[in-house]
Design an enzyme around this catalytic site. Structure first.
Site, short mmCIF file in Angstrom:
data_model
loop_
_atom_site.label_atom_id
_atom_site.label_comp_id
_atom_site.label_asym_id
_atom_site.label_seq_id
_atom_site.Cartn_x
_atom_site.Cartn_y
_atom_site.Cartn_z
N CYS A 68 5.80 -7.01 5.95
CA CYS A 68 4.62 -7.31 6.76
C CYS A 68 4.88 -8.45 7.77
CB CYS A 68 3.47 -7.71 5.84
SG CYS A 68 1.87 -7.71 6.65
N CYS A 124 -2.19 -0.55 10.93
CA CYS A 124 -2.08 -1.14 9.58
C CYS A 124 -2.83 -0.21 8.63
CB CYS A 124 -2.69 -2.54 9.56
SG CYS A 124 -2.80 -3.25 7.90
N CYS A 180 0.81 -1.22 0.00
CA CYS A 180 0.00 0.00 0.00
C CYS A 180 0.84 1.27 0.00
CB CYS A 180 -0.93 0.00 1.21
SG CYS A 180 -1.82 -1.54 1.41
#
Ligand code: SF4
Length: 145
Positions: free
Chosen positions: A103, A114, A86
């Site tokens: 992650c 998150c 992202c």
């Protein structure tokens, strides 16, 4: 890695000849890259386990969860590590070696933050009640993306 419909697009050169015996100039076309099923399954299991361990939940809209899991799987295939999907990176390989955005990233590990909305704390307005997601759910949710 196979080329199919998915939200993860890359630019590829076209090799179609414009005239016989001569290749057309390198027009850039959009192709879609699908992460391997093996990596999707690895990241699916990881996400379930980490949600349980961290006391977080998947989004009420499982399409969000599915897209992030596929993004992590795509990075696992292409970079060898589940770099957060992202964010924008100038140098993905350098980011992987630094580890901050692998992650679960440092903000998640330290503060349960998150920004991809994969792991949501119970008080988050978008948090559902599930800590599980099936491979079928992921494939269905992303089939038309
Ligand atoms: Fe993983 Fe952090 Fe990205 Fe959430 S924000 S998907 S925890 S790397």
């Amino acid at each position: 890695m196979t080329l199919q419909a998915s939200p993860f697009a890359v630019a590829l050169p076209s090799l179609s000849p414009a005239r016989p015996g001569r290749f057309h100039r390198r027009a850039i076309v959009r192709a879609r890259v699908e992460p391997s099923e093996k990596s999707v399954e690895i990241m699916r299991k990881f996400s379930e386990q980490y949600a349980r361990r961290s006391g977080t939940y998947f989004c009420t809209d499982k399409a969000v969860t599915s897209v992030v899991i596929k993004g992590l799987a795509d990075h696992k295939d292409s970079l060898g590590a589940p770099l957060c999907p992202c964010r924008h990176y100038d140098d993905k390989a350098a980011e992987v070696s630094q580890g901050f955005w692998n992650c679960p990233c440092v903000p998640m590990r330290e503060r349960k933050e998150c920004h991809c909305m994969l792991f949501l704390t119970p008080e988050n307005d978008f948090a559902g009640t599930d800590q599980t997601i099936s491979l079928d759910e992921i494939q269905e949710a992303t089939a038309n993306m």
